[in-house]
Design a protein around this motif. Sequence first.
Motif, short mmCIF file in Angstrom:
data_model
loop_
_atom_site.label_atom_id
_atom_site.label_comp_id
_atom_site.label_asym_id
_atom_site.label_seq_id
_atom_site.Cartn_x
_atom_site.Cartn_y
_atom_site.Cartn_z
N UNK A 18 13.18 -30.88 64.57
CA UNK A 18 12.76 -30.22 63.32
C UNK A 18 13.88 -30.15 62.28
N UNK A 19 15.09 -30.58 62.62
CA UNK A 19 16.18 -30.50 61.65
C UNK A 19 15.79 -31.25 60.38
N UNK A 20 15.85 -30.59 59.23
CA UNK A 20 15.29 -31.18 58.01
C UNK A 20 16.17 -32.29 57.42
N UNK A 21 15.56 -33.40 57.10
CA UNK A 21 16.26 -34.50 56.44
C UNK A 21 15.71 -34.77 55.04
N UNK A 22 14.64 -34.06 54.66
CA UNK A 22 14.04 -34.21 53.33
C UNK A 22 13.69 -32.83 52.78
N UNK A 23 13.41 -32.77 51.49
CA UNK A 23 12.97 -31.50 50.89
C UNK A 23 11.68 -31.01 51.55
N UNK A 24 10.77 -31.93 51.81
CA UNK A 24 9.50 -31.55 52.41
C UNK A 24 9.72 -30.90 53.78
N UNK A 25 10.62 -31.47 54.56
CA UNK A 25 10.91 -30.90 55.87
C UNK A 25 11.64 -29.57 55.75
N UNK A 26 12.50 -29.44 54.75
CA UNK A 26 13.19 -28.18 54.52
C UNK A 26 12.17 -27.09 54.21
N UNK A 27 11.19 -27.41 53.39
CA UNK A 27 10.14 -26.45 53.06
C UNK A 27 9.34 -26.08 54.29
N UNK A 28 9.00 -27.07 55.10
CA UNK A 28 8.17 -26.84 56.28
C UNK A 28 8.86 -25.94 57.30
N UNK A 29 10.15 -26.20 57.58
CA UNK A 29 10.85 -25.36 58.57
C UNK A 29 11.11 -23.97 58.00
N UNK A 30 11.33 -23.90 56.68
CA UNK A 30 11.54 -22.59 56.06
C UNK A 30 10.30 -21.72 56.20
N UNK A 31 9.15 -22.33 56.07
CA UNK A 31 7.90 -21.59 56.22
C UNK A 31 7.77 -21.02 57.64
N UNK A 32 8.15 -21.82 58.63
CA UNK A 32 8.07 -21.36 60.02
C UNK A 32 9.09 -20.25 60.30
N UNK A 33 10.29 -20.41 59.73
CA UNK A 33 11.32 -19.40 59.94
C UNK A 33 10.93 -18.07 59.30
N UNK A 34 10.41 -18.14 58.08
CA UNK A 34 10.00 -16.92 57.41
C UNK A 34 8.87 -16.22 58.17
N UNK A 35 7.98 -17.01 58.75
CA UNK A 35 6.87 -16.44 59.51
C UNK A 35 7.36 -15.66 60.73
N UNK A 36 8.57 -15.96 61.18
CA UNK A 36 9.17 -15.24 62.30
C UNK A 36 9.98 -14.03 61.84
N UNK A 37 9.93 -13.75 60.54
CA UNK A 37 10.60 -12.57 60.01
C UNK A 37 12.07 -12.75 59.71
N UNK A 38 12.51 -14.00 59.59
CA UNK A 38 13.91 -14.29 59.30
C UNK A 38 14.05 -14.97 57.94
N UNK A 39 15.24 -14.88 57.36
CA UNK A 39 15.53 -15.57 56.10
C UNK A 39 15.94 -17.00 56.42
#
Length: 415
Positions: free
Chosen positions: A171-192
């Motif tokens: 899942x390590x992001x290599x594109x903006x799209x992937x950065x957005x996708x993993x950020x969404x999952x991280x935020x859903x877990x209550x983290x910044x």
Amino acid sequence: MTPRTLTRAAVAGLAAVALFGSAACGSGFDDSAKDTKQSSGPADLQIMIGSSGDAETKAVQDAAAKWASSSGNTATVTPAQDLVQQLGQALAGGTPPDVFYVDAGRFADYASVGALEPYGDKINNSNDFYESLRNAFTYDGKFYCAPKDFSTLALQVNTDLWAKAGLTDADLPTTWEQLTAVSQKIKAKGMVPLAIGDTRDRIGAFLVENGGWWTSKDGKQPTADTPENLAALEYVKTLLTSGYAKFPKQLDAGWAGEAFGKGKAVMAIEGNWIKGALQNDFPTVKYKVIEMPAGPTGKGTLSFTNCWGIAAKSKYKEQAIKFVEAMTAGDQQITFAKAFGVMPSRQSVSDQYSQAFPADQAFIGGAAYAQGPVNAPKMDSVLSDLDAGLQGLANGDPKQILQNFDKNFKAALGG
């Protein structure tokens, strides 16, 4: 420690007033520099550095002593308390050191008034320096001074928090799209998800990743108000408004590295100076470093560098060039890297560096596509205004920020 974030703004104005005021009165540096009688015998070189600490000071002093002993010259290395102020006063007073560090963010100020000797192409194998670093120290088509070393931005990932968010190496992001996708999952877990500095020295990387930049390549024209730059700032604004990214002050931290070290963000965008900071202040944090996620037009990052400036008024220009040549030799740069953690500015030793520091591959890899700072004189107030606009990006108008920069840039250069 807030590396590379206050380099320009914090020191603005003090010595520059004296330096550029004297140049504006008419004579500047060029005419008097031509009258400087050159000494061909043994030199007594005075070298002023802006040291990062005792390790750098000792390494440079040792290297200078070695060169002096083998060449029959003398070389005195003085670490400045405030390099910009002390150097500006010395230049304005007509008694500059022969050799000195010049930050890329201030280079154009000195070059534009004739304070620097344009010797860059006289260095042996000068094309071996990374092109982005050569560009950072080129003014009016002249390559002025040899890059000393450099740093780049990359993405740091807290591996424990990454796993806690249910993410893996895949899942390590290599594109903006992937950065957005993993950020969404991280935020859903209550983290910044991401901590990012609130200035051009961090946010500017996104412009590069979308094929844009604040100015033209020669630094003479503003190019901020473009569709590419607008899309980049709009993307960063989306990260901020979605809660996917936060500025350090929102995380009760002085810089993104501190927020990352405290576990207040899963990812951070910082340079290779974060290694020492984490080791010293947060030694238990487990993390990995990857290259910045690519934007729509490809990879991009920012570089931060100093050159070995030689005073136009130095009596020992030829000897000074030989000194710089010794300081920027590949083996000497590797010695400096091991002594105080910098990356060599010569491409020919990049593999050697990577072998010695395998964890830094993301940083050294960024050299191929890195963008240096705005390379134009008289930019202090312009860049301060830009940073103020970026700090309000979440609630601001990206296009207005870009238009303001172009307007302010033209006004500063009389355009």
